[in-house]
Design an enzyme around this catalytic site. Structure first.
Site, PDB file in Angstrom:
ATOM      1  N   HIS A 239       0.955  -4.822   4.241  1.00 61.54           N
ATOM      2  CA  HIS A 239       0.930  -3.454   3.727  1.00 61.54           C
ATOM      3  C   HIS A 239       2.028  -3.262   2.679  1.00 61.54           C
ATOM      4  O   HIS A 239       3.211  -3.278   3.021  1.00 61.54           O
ATOM      5  CB  HIS A 239       1.139  -2.493   4.904  1.00 61.54           C
TER       6      HIS A 239
ATOM      7  N   HIS B 144       2.516   2.829  -4.945  1.00 61.47           N
ATOM      8  CA  HIS B 144       1.811   3.599  -3.914  1.00 61.47           C
ATOM      9  C   HIS B 144       1.334   4.969  -4.381  1.00 61.47           C
ATOM     10  O   HIS B 144       0.254   5.420  -4.008  1.00 61.47           O
ATOM     11  CB  HIS B 144       2.689   3.774  -2.668  1.00 61.47           C
TER      12      HIS B 144
HETATM   13  O1  G3P Z   1      -4.495   1.730   2.532  1.00 62.16           O
HETATM   14  C1  G3P Z   1      -4.304   1.743   3.886  1.00 62.16           C
HETATM   15  C2  G3P Z   1      -2.881   1.932   4.150  1.00 62.16           C
HETATM   16  O2  G3P Z   1      -2.178   1.441   3.067  1.00 62.16           O
HETATM   17  C3  G3P Z   1      -2.482   3.326   4.459  1.00 62.16           C
HETATM   18  O3  G3P Z   1      -2.452   4.124   3.369  1.00 62.16           O
HETATM   19  O4  G3P Z   1      -0.901   5.681   2.344  1.00 62.16           O
HETATM   20  O5  G3P Z   1      -0.052   3.445   2.948  1.00 62.16           O
HETATM   21  O6  G3P Z   1      -1.685   3.698   1.093  1.00 62.16           O
HETATM   22  P1  G3P Z   1      -1.206   4.237   2.399  1.00 62.16           P
HETATM   23 CA    CA Z   2      -2.778   1.682   0.747  1.00 63.88          CA
END
Ligand code: G3P
Ligand code: CA
Length: 354
Positions: A44, A86
């Site tokens: 992530h 992000h």
């Molecule tokens: O894309 C799934 C995960 O990354 C959660 O969302 O807000 O961290 O982009 P975000």
């Molecule tokens: Ca994401």
């Protein structure tokens, strides 16, 4: 109509569900049951538990830690380049206020779309922080120090070249997991971010369901547009994941027919953890929403977010990070997880397979 890939996933899920329906119904499975295909570890924003998110360093580290997929959040610049960041504003992860003090909009935010790539390359990327009374406070206090953060913004192409280059030099074949951010906002600004992202994917060889890519979005109309219009128009057919956010989708997803609707255009869902296990759950009494079994019955993979080791990020129903992974991956059978801690998650899966 289901294509052959979806049919394959649908029937493999049916077999799994048929074999396991007795205890899936109770959603309180014994530890150790591995019900699915290989579980995937999605880095992530890179190895963001250790290095500032979405930096090339964080991506290389996640690769070295053994991620199956590396995630990219994507936004567009004034000169139509796609960068890995992000948010569509720069405020919480860069020193934009110091470098371009007079370029904020009326709402006080600095928008990526107001800057060219050459301008953005002048910024330092910093560990994520909150701003309050002019003070910067790290979101995660034990992560990379703010004052040592001097990393750079990079393009989507540069990140794909990193992953594909490492695939060659390391003899591996890991995937990418890009997310199109705020398509609606980009459209209002006169930009078609989805088309620009797909063009890059095609140029780098990501065109088929069997390619190592999942393309994700929180916006159902945009993901449907990608499936119905853009992919056929561009001669592409890649895997799509519908992200789900409790405030927007929490009630809708409980309704009959919602999952079937998603399965008509996507291959998987990416829900927040709380959409699978109720936050009222406690150790020994875990309440599931049933989302995983419903999604699997429709042939969809399930990749929840976001798994983090910090104590503040471990829900009340889990003893620790390992327990949390066990609950999601083996008790409830999710197919993979988005994690800031690829190393801990890869280690967990290795030890579980012994
Ligand atoms: O894309 C799934 C995960 O990354 C959660 O969302 O807000 O961290 O982009 P975000
Ligand atoms: Ca994401």
């Amino acid at each position: 109509m289901m294509n052959s890939y979806k049919l394959f996933r649908f029937f493999s899920r049916l077999i799994t569900i048929g074999l396991c329906s007795g205890f899936l119904a109770n959603s309180a499975l014994s530890h150790g049951a591995d019900l699915s295909d290989k579980k995937i570890v999605i880095a992530h924003r890179g190895a963001s538990g250790y290095l500032p998110e979405h930096t090339i360093a964080a991506k290389a580290m996640a690769y070295a830690m053994g991620a199956d997929y590396v995630e990219q959040d994507l936004v567009m610049t004034r000169d139509d380049r796609i960068i890995v960041l992000h948010d569509h504003h720069l405020d919480q992860v860069t020193n934009v206020r110091d470098v371009f003090p007079d370029r904020a909009r009326k709402d006080g935010k600095y928008y990526v779309i107001d800057f060219t790539l050459a301008e953005l390359e002048k910024l330092s990327v910093i560990e994520r922080f909150e701003v309050s009374d002019g003070q910067h406070t790290p979101v995660f206090k034990d992560r990379f120090p703010l004052e040592e953060s001097k990393f750079k913004i990079h393009t989507f192409e540069e990140e794909i070249e990193l992953v594909q280059g490492l695939n060659k030099s390391m003899g591996r074949d890991i995937g990418i997991y890009p997310e199109i951010k705020s398509a609606d906002f980009h459209r209002q600004e006169g930009k078609d971010i989805s088309r620009a992202v797909l063009k890059i994917l095609k140029a780098y060889g990501y065109t088929k369901k069997t390619d190592k890519i999942y393309l994700q979005s929180f916006e159902p109309p945009e993901l449907k547009r990608i499936h119905d219009d853009l992919l056929p128009e561009m001669g592409m057919d890649i895997k799509l994941v519908q992200l789900l956010w409790p405030a927007d989708d929490g009630e809708w997803i409980k309704k009959k027919g919602s999952i079937k609707e998603i399965a008509e255009y996507a291959d998987g869902i990416g829900p927040k953890m709380s959409m699978i296990i109720s936050e009222e759950s406690v150790v020994g009494n875990i309440q599931t929403t049933g989302l995983v079994s419903r999604a699997h019955a429709a042939g969809l993979v399930v990749h929840p977010y976001t798994f983090r080791v910090e104590n503040t990020e471990i829900p009340a129903y889990a003893e620790n990070y390992t327990d949390l992974l066990h609950i999601f991956l083996f008790q409830f059978g999710v197919d993979g997880v988005f994690t800031d801690f690829t190393d801990r998650t890869v280690d967990f899966l290795k030890s579980s397979s012994k």
